[in-house]
Enzyme design. Structure first.
Site, PDB file in Angstrom:
ATOM      1  CD  GLU A 191       5.712  -3.682   1.330  1.00  0.00           C
ATOM      2  OE1 GLU A 191       6.009  -4.814   0.887  1.00  0.00           O
ATOM      3  OE2 GLU A 191       6.506  -2.966   1.952  1.00  0.00           O
ATOM      4  N   PRO A 192       1.398  -5.155  -1.666  1.00  0.00           N
ATOM      5  CG  PRO A 192       1.896  -4.986  -3.946  1.00  0.00           C
ATOM      6  CD  PRO A 192       2.321  -4.477  -2.604  1.00  0.00           C
ATOM      7  CB  SER A 193       3.369  -9.699  -0.503  1.00  0.00           C
ATOM      8  OG  SER A 193       4.339  -8.818   0.038  1.00  0.00           O
ATOM      9  CD  GLU A 435      -6.938   4.111  10.421  1.00  0.00           C
ATOM     10  OE1 GLU A 435      -6.932   4.053  11.658  1.00  0.00           O
ATOM     11  OE2 GLU A 435      -7.155   5.144   9.796  1.00  0.00           O
ATOM     12  CG  ASN A 438     -14.307  -4.645  11.619  1.00  0.00           C
ATOM     13  OD1 ASN A 438     -13.440  -3.774  11.672  1.00  0.00           O
ATOM     14  ND2 ASN A 438     -15.594  -4.367  11.609  1.00  0.00           N
TER      15      ASN A 438
END
Length: 619
Positions: A191-193, A435, A438
């Site tokens: 989400e944006p936040s 995902e 790093n």
């Protein structure tokens, strides 16, 4: 252009792939009754244990080899159809230029079974395990990372939650759709936040008064397949009652959401640096009614569901990028073998030789990691999360390096679009971000390992308070000091094994020293944690390559000597880096440097950017 369905792939799915590897690929969650009966299980993760200076070699020595002859034969039978798809049907350059993969091309991939590699045969999929999936991912990575994102977002994370946590009814309903009915799936978490901090999401689902459904509102950003997916794994805050205290708390819950529920819309495709052919879009949820039976896993356990889905799929990124690196090396090698400069072919120059060798060293380590992890998973391991995170970090950074060096070897030609490397480089950049960035994964590796070591250190300290009652435990711990890998490697790798063992011993001692010095405040020492993580990554690279090349030597494989040479070179380089990183964690000079960098960064932030006078300014 050849159509993939001419390959007889439906027959391939039904006849050739009559196998049942699902139980190995995706372990079924244990029932509450089974869980209560189980005694405390020892952590078998090699990486977790070296944080406490303990060698648990089961998952790394000997190098895993779990596929049966039948499984290998089936996997090999699919390699040719997949490679033919990418050479005769898919056009990566065209898809990149159009920011879209042709519908006919995607349909061919569906018909090939490429969108349901790990779905059990009973639901129309190929029924393959993690290792087989990884082998096919290598082909994808070598040819089209953009299409690879469409494929991976669909099955590696999109419907993976249904495989891992789905009820029988959920599997019966949704798995046929995502395997044979050409229904795309997506994973909607960001989400944006809330980027890396997935637990801070604001998307909210409120349960109806009759407990029959949830009403979902909110939005998600940067969702791969977000504009084309009809089925999504969505994570939202829900109000839960604490069973112990009775208090109401917000906890994340995972849901299977269909676009057909109504109220699900998506924005236009995002304009991106790379992976342009994949669809990335914002997804909006407005009063979406989700039946209660579409809760995925337990209510309030969504964060755990999300993390396990991501952990379960990370090895695939390493496999994919090992394929990308191999392709880059092939392009660079072809150029070095034929390009003449100053009267000699490029391959004759020591600097080019060093580049090609280093590229191959990194590719070998990346591939070794990915398939060690996948095969451990297929063998039923539950302790692979640190290794999978390491694999993702290592693969994404090494692939960037290898592609960059390939471009350098080709010179101006490598910069041109027709060579294909500039597209690969643009596509690769996202892999260090999504995902799990790093940066966050390094902290995850270090903090998870430190926490494991810290818990064990407390146990040891308690034992010393009453030594007479805990002599067995104390002596057992004392006997663990001094790692010896000689029994696990072939004679030619003994020197490399000694270097690795010394690194492991110092790593355990350094972790303990850092813990004793900083205690709970270690969580705030991010640069120290980064040093620990980088040392851990290099140690894992050394161990898996020594294990794999020892296997090659024992089997007398034709590439054995080359693999041994790659391993030796890696051990020399990596052991030096490990020692350097571990020294930095306790160095007073390094701590002073870290503080200085912090002061500089604060000034930059205070001034909203560079804050120096110009070289020509007078006052």
């Amino acid at each position: 252009m050849l159509r993939i369905n001419n390959f007889g792939t439906r027959k391939l799915i039904k006849d050739v792939c009559k196998q049942r590897y699902y139980s190995a690929a995706v372990p079924k969650p244990k029932t509450e009754h089974e869980t209560k009966k189980e005694p405390k299980r020892e952590n078998e993760s090699f990486m977790a244990n070296i944080f406490r200076g303990n060698l648990v070699s089961k998952q790394v020595f000997p190098y895993p080899d779990v596929l049966t002859e039948e499984q290998k034969e089936i996997t090999n039978s699919l390699v040719d159809p997949f490679e033919r798809f990418f050479t005769e049907v898919n056009d990566a350059a065209k898809s990149d230029a159009n920011s879209k993969t042709d519908d006919s091309t995607l349909k061919s991939l569906w018909e090939l079974g490429g969108m349901a590699i790990q779905v059990p045969n009973d639901y129309g999929g190929l029924g393959m395990n993690n290792t087989q999936y990884g082998r096919l991912c290598q082909i994808v990575g070598a040819n089209d990372l953009g299409l690879g994102i469409t494929l991976g977002a669909h099955q590696s994370i999109g419907f993976k939650g249904i495989l891992l946590y789905g009820t029988q009814a959920q599997k019966d309903k949704y798995l046929p759709k995502v395997s044979t009915e050409e229904v795309y799936a997506a994973f909607a978490l960001t989400e944006p936040s809330s980027g890396s901090d997935a637990n801070s999401i604001r998307c909210r689902a409120v349960k109806s008064a009759d407990n029959k459904y949830y009403v979902l509102n909110g939005s998600k950003i940067w969702i791969s397949n977000g504009g084309i997916a009809e089925i999504m794994t969505v994570f939202a805050q829900t109000e839960q009652i604490d069973k112990k205290t009775g208090e109401k708390k917000d906890k994340v819950t995972a849901f299977i959401v269909e676009r057909s529920f109504g109220g699900v819309t998506s924005g236009p495709p995002e304009k991106k640096m790379g992976i342009k052919s994949s669809n990335t879009a914002e997804v909006y949820f407005e009063d979406v009614k989700i039946p209660i039976e579409n809760v995925l896993g337990e209510e309030g356990e969504g964060f755990k569901v999300a993390m396990n889905i991501l952990n379960n799929g990370r090895f695939g990124m390493g496999a994919t990028l090992s394929g990308t690196m191999k392709k880059c090396i092939e392009i660079a090698t072809a150029h070095a073998n034929n390009r003449v400069q100053f009267g000699q072919k490029l391959k004759a120059y020591a600097s080019i030789q060093a580049k090609l060798a280093q590229m191959n060293i990194l590719q070998y380590a990346t591939e070794s990691m990915a398939f060690a992890i996948s095969q451990n998973m297929d063998a039923g391991s539950q302790d692979y999360h640190l290794e999978a995170a390491i694999s993702k970090v290592y693969a994404s950074e090494c692939a960037w390096y290898v592609c960059d060096e390939a471009i350098q070897i080709l010179g101006g030609m490598g910069f041109m679009r027709d060579t294909g490397l500039e597209r690969v480089m643009r596509d690769l950049r996202i892999f260090r971000i999504f995902e799990g960035t790093n940066d966050i994964l390094r902290l995850f590796v270090a903090l998870s390992g430190v926490q494991y070591a810290g818990n064990h250190l407390k146990e040891l300290q308690r034992a010393f308070k009453n030594p007479s009652a805990n002599l067995g435990f104390i002596f057992k711990e004392a006997s663990r000091r001094g790692t010896d890998l000689s029994a696990h490697v072939v004679p030619e790798l003994m020197e490399s094994a000694k270097k690795t063992a010394a690194c492991i011993d110092l790593f355990g001692r350094t972790t303990e020293e850092v813990l004793l010095k900083h205690n709970k405040n270690i969580i705030h020492e991010q640069l120290i944690l980064n040093n620990l993580a980088d040392a851990a990554i290099d140690i894992y690279a050394m161990v898996v390559t020594q294990s794999r090349s020892s296997r090659a030597s024992k089997l007398n494989l034709p590439t054995a000597q080359h693999e041994i040479n790659l391993t030796k070179a890696l051990a020399t380089q990596a052991s030096d880096r490990v020692m350097d990183n571990l020294k930095k964690t306790t160095s007073g000079q390094q701590q002073g440097q870290n503080k200085l960098l912090s002061v500089i960064a604060q000034e930059i932030c205070n001034q909203d950017g560079v804050h120096t006078t110009g070289p020509l300014d007078q006052q």
